[in-house]
Write a protein that holds these residues in place. Sequence first.
Motif, PDB file in Angstrom:
ATOM      1  N   VAL A 148       0.833  -1.205   0.000  1.00 20.32           N
ATOM      2  CA  VAL A 148       0.000   0.000   0.000  1.00 20.32           C
ATOM      3  C   VAL A 148       0.864   1.251   0.000  1.00 20.32           C
ATOM      4  O   VAL A 148       0.365   2.349  -0.253  1.00 20.32           O
ATOM      5  N   ARG A 149       2.146   1.108   0.255  1.00 17.72           N
ATOM      6  CA  ARG A 149       3.056   2.250   0.134  1.00 17.72           C
ATOM      7  C   ARG A 149       3.238   2.653  -1.324  1.00 17.72           C
ATOM      8  O   ARG A 149       3.612   3.792  -1.622  1.00 17.72           O
ATOM      9  N   ASP A 150       2.977   1.698  -2.244  1.00 17.92           N
ATOM     10  CA  ASP A 150       3.268   1.912  -3.665  1.00 17.92           C
ATOM     11  C   ASP A 150       2.034   2.066  -4.539  1.00 17.92           C
ATOM     12  O   ASP A 150       2.082   2.748  -5.564  1.00 17.92           O
ATOM     13  N   GLN A 151       0.919   1.432  -4.161  1.00 22.09           N
ATOM     14  CA  GLN A 151      -0.290   1.491  -4.985  1.00 22.09           C
ATOM     15  C   GLN A 151      -1.525   1.593  -4.100  1.00 22.09           C
ATOM     16  O   GLN A 151      -1.520   1.122  -2.958  1.00 22.09           O
ATOM     17  N   PRO A 152      -2.621   2.169  -4.619  1.00 23.35           N
ATOM     18  CA  PRO A 152      -3.880   2.191  -3.873  1.00 23.35           C
ATOM     19  C   PRO A 152      -4.417   0.774  -3.676  1.00 23.35           C
ATOM     20  O   PRO A 152      -4.194  -0.115  -4.501  1.00 23.35           O
ATOM     21  N   LEU A 153      -5.148   0.585  -2.600  1.00 20.05           N
ATOM     22  CA  LEU A 153      -5.705  -0.728  -2.284  1.00 20.05           C
ATOM     23  C   LEU A 153      -6.639  -1.219  -3.399  1.00 20.05           C
ATOM     24  O   LEU A 153      -6.671  -2.416  -3.732  1.00 20.05           O
ATOM     25  N   HIS A 154      -7.400  -0.317  -3.990  1.00 16.01           N
ATOM     26  CA  HIS A 154      -8.314  -0.673  -5.081  1.00 16.01           C
ATOM     27  C   HIS A 154      -7.553  -1.334  -6.223  1.00 16.01           C
ATOM     28  O   HIS A 154      -7.958  -2.391  -6.745  1.00 16.01           O
ATOM     29  N   ASP A 155      -6.445  -0.748  -6.633  1.00 18.35           N
ATOM     30  CA  ASP A 155      -5.687  -1.293  -7.763  1.00 18.35           C
ATOM     31  C   ASP A 155      -5.053  -2.630  -7.407  1.00 18.35           C
ATOM     32  O   ASP A 155      -4.997  -3.547  -8.241  1.00 18.35           O
ATOM     33  N   ILE A 156      -4.592  -2.757  -6.177  1.00 21.75           N
ATOM     34  CA  ILE A 156      -3.990  -4.023  -5.757  1.00 21.75           C
ATOM     35  C   ILE A 156      -5.037  -5.129  -5.747  1.00 21.75           C
ATOM     36  O   ILE A 156      -4.796  -6.239  -6.243  1.00 21.75           O
ATOM     37  N   TRP A 157      -6.210  -4.838  -5.188  1.00 26.43           N
ATOM     38  CA  TRP A 157      -7.270  -5.850  -5.082  1.00 26.43           C
ATOM     39  C   TRP A 157      -7.715  -6.338  -6.452  1.00 26.43           C
ATOM     40  O   TRP A 157      -7.848  -7.540  -6.684  1.00 26.43           O
ATOM     41  N   TYR A 158      -7.938  -5.416  -7.374  1.00 23.88           N
ATOM     42  CA  TYR A 158      -8.509  -5.825  -8.659  1.00 23.88           C
ATOM     43  C   TYR A 158      -7.468  -6.221  -9.703  1.00 23.88           C
ATOM     44  O   TYR A 158      -7.726  -7.108 -10.532  1.00 23.88           O
ATOM     45  N   ASP A 159      -6.313  -5.606  -9.685  1.00 22.11           N
ATOM     46  CA  ASP A 159      -5.423  -5.726 -10.836  1.00 22.11           C
ATOM     47  C   ASP A 159      -4.087  -6.406 -10.572  1.00 22.11           C
ATOM     48  O   ASP A 159      -3.381  -6.744 -11.526  1.00 22.11           O
ATOM     49  N   SER A 160      -3.710  -6.626  -9.330  1.00 23.09           N
ATOM     50  CA  SER A 160      -2.385  -7.193  -9.089  1.00 23.09           C
ATOM     51  C   SER A 160      -2.364  -8.684  -9.424  1.00 23.09           C
ATOM     52  O   SER A 160      -3.341  -9.402  -9.218  1.00 23.09           O
ATOM     53  N   PRO A 161      -1.239  -9.167  -9.952  1.00 26.25           N
ATOM     54  CA  PRO A 161      -1.106 -10.604 -10.247  1.00 26.25           C
ATOM     55  C   PRO A 161      -1.317 -11.479  -9.017  1.00 26.25           C
ATOM     56  O   PRO A 161      -1.847 -12.585  -9.131  1.00 26.25           O
ATOM     57  N   ALA A 162      -0.924 -10.997  -7.837  1.00 23.54           N
ATOM     58  CA  ALA A 162      -1.074 -11.804  -6.631  1.00 23.54           C
ATOM     59  C   ALA A 162      -2.532 -12.141  -6.366  1.00 23.54           C
ATOM     60  O   ALA A 162      -2.860 -13.271  -5.960  1.00 23.54           O
ATOM     61  N   PHE A 163      -3.432 -11.199  -6.592  1.00 19.43           N
ATOM     62  CA  PHE A 163      -4.850 -11.455  -6.327  1.00 19.43           C
ATOM     63  C   PHE A 163      -5.537 -12.177  -7.477  1.00 19.43           C
ATOM     64  O   PHE A 163      -6.526 -12.873  -7.274  1.00 19.43           O
ATOM     65  N   ASN A 164      -5.049 -12.032  -8.673  1.00 20.76           N
ATOM     66  CA  ASN A 164      -5.700 -12.664  -9.820  1.00 20.76           C
ATOM     67  C   ASN A 164      -5.172 -14.066 -10.129  1.00 20.76           C
ATOM     68  O   ASN A 164      -5.772 -14.782 -10.917  1.00 20.76           O
ATOM     69  N   ARG A 165      -4.076 -14.439  -9.493  1.00 20.25           N
ATOM     70  CA  ARG A 165      -3.429 -15.703  -9.843  1.00 20.25           C
ATOM     71  C   ARG A 165      -4.358 -16.907  -9.643  1.00 20.25           C
ATOM     72  O   ARG A 165      -4.402 -17.815 -10.480  1.00 20.25           O
TER      73      ARG A 165
END
Length: 475
Positions: A389-406
């Motif tokens: 969260v230091r680098d990206q908004p939580l919204h973008d991490i939840w929807y778009d990060s490879p870790a959540f979509n894997r």
Amino acid sequence: MSTPTAAVEADTAGTGGVPGLRRRVRLVHDPVRGAPALLYPEGVLLLNETAAAVLGECDGVRGTDAIAAHLAERYDGVSREDVADLLADLHRRRLIGWGTDGHSVVAPVVPELPPAAAPRAPTPLGLLAELTYRCPLHCTYCANPINLAGYRDELDTRAWYRVLDEARALGVLQVHFSGGEPLLRRDLIDLVRHAHRLGMYVNLVTSGIPLAAGALAGLAAAGLDHLQLSIQDARPTEADAVAGIPAAHARKLAVAEQARLLGLALTANAVLHRGNVGRLVDIAALAAAMGADRVELAHTQYYGWALRNRAALMPTAEQVATARSDAALARQRYGDQLEIVHVLADYHTGTAKPCMDGWGTRQLVVAPTGDVLPCLAAAQLPGLVPVSVRDQPLHDIWYDSPAFNRFRGTDWLPEPCQSCALREVDFGGCRCQAYQLTGDPGATDPACHLSPHHDRLVALSTADPAAVAVPRRMR
């Protein structure tokens, strides 16, 4: 905290009378979803308009017949049987009580705004906020990472405020402040107050050991809804030995008494292992004597320090079978006083637990450093690089990060999961457990008897009486 990944056996007793919400259960309007929801210890129940209308009539005065009659004046097709069935279901879930067990519903304030656009799916319900991995206890079954020194650079108060703001905007309705020991954060009361002002249901998962005099009252005044208090055993000597602190058991009982006097909802959480599983009924009796609303009797989940100590913690098959019957006995004896949740030992059941109710579907975890994960143990998975969260908004991490979509959804599932009728129920099981046992996080969880790797888990499910556990240490 008990995660929603675990296989659970729940108490379902119920009667009739004048219905009302149980203590610390709230009916709210969620502006993100534009819909009503019930918030309660360790859970969220999204409601349709019918259920919300029925609950809105539960004023602590009228019974089922009067509620149904009043609703029939406002809506077509209302039957007494449908209303009774809904109320009975909510009672089985321990969300409403009858007579003096319940209280009248406070209708949520619905803002005079046009309906919000439907949120992007999936929309998370819960946030596990791991504020710190510092902890005074030495529990051998702790699920915290082994490399605790790598988590010393903790988010500051302002950063956690932003995380909570972004989580609420994303749709999170419940926050679990955990660790480690969250009471070691000097800003805990400020974080509780901030989450409460955002409309979140606030849980605190704690050992209770560092609690200063008057601190729990301050947390309650700030908006704390529910306390999950860990207990190590029913016997003080054994409990203190696991905690690694003299008189830890007595101090926990004192905290439970404070929670009772303050009217906080209280869950007693006991991790079961070879050393204490034979005292399951005694632990349930202790929880009832503490005045707890719930007790979680949770067999060890083997992550972090627990994985390191698996051989020493693993119960025998006979102990697991006895625990199941003991849980039934505990419900028979104490089920009228408290909810008894028995989290099964999946190494012995032949079935897989649903990973976080679906990877990246309902829950997210923010580690003390700000890394965002789909579950508390996911950082161990190869190739899964968490975003902070230091680098990206939580919204973008939840929807778009490879870790959540894997592992989101079910299209990625291998056989036999892809052809299994339970693929939307268990989602192939736990990704971390699959990795630990097979080296492949995409494999079918070996806990499932249909897994081609099930024999590996069976080989590890035999207790080793010579194994010695290593206490958790912050290095």
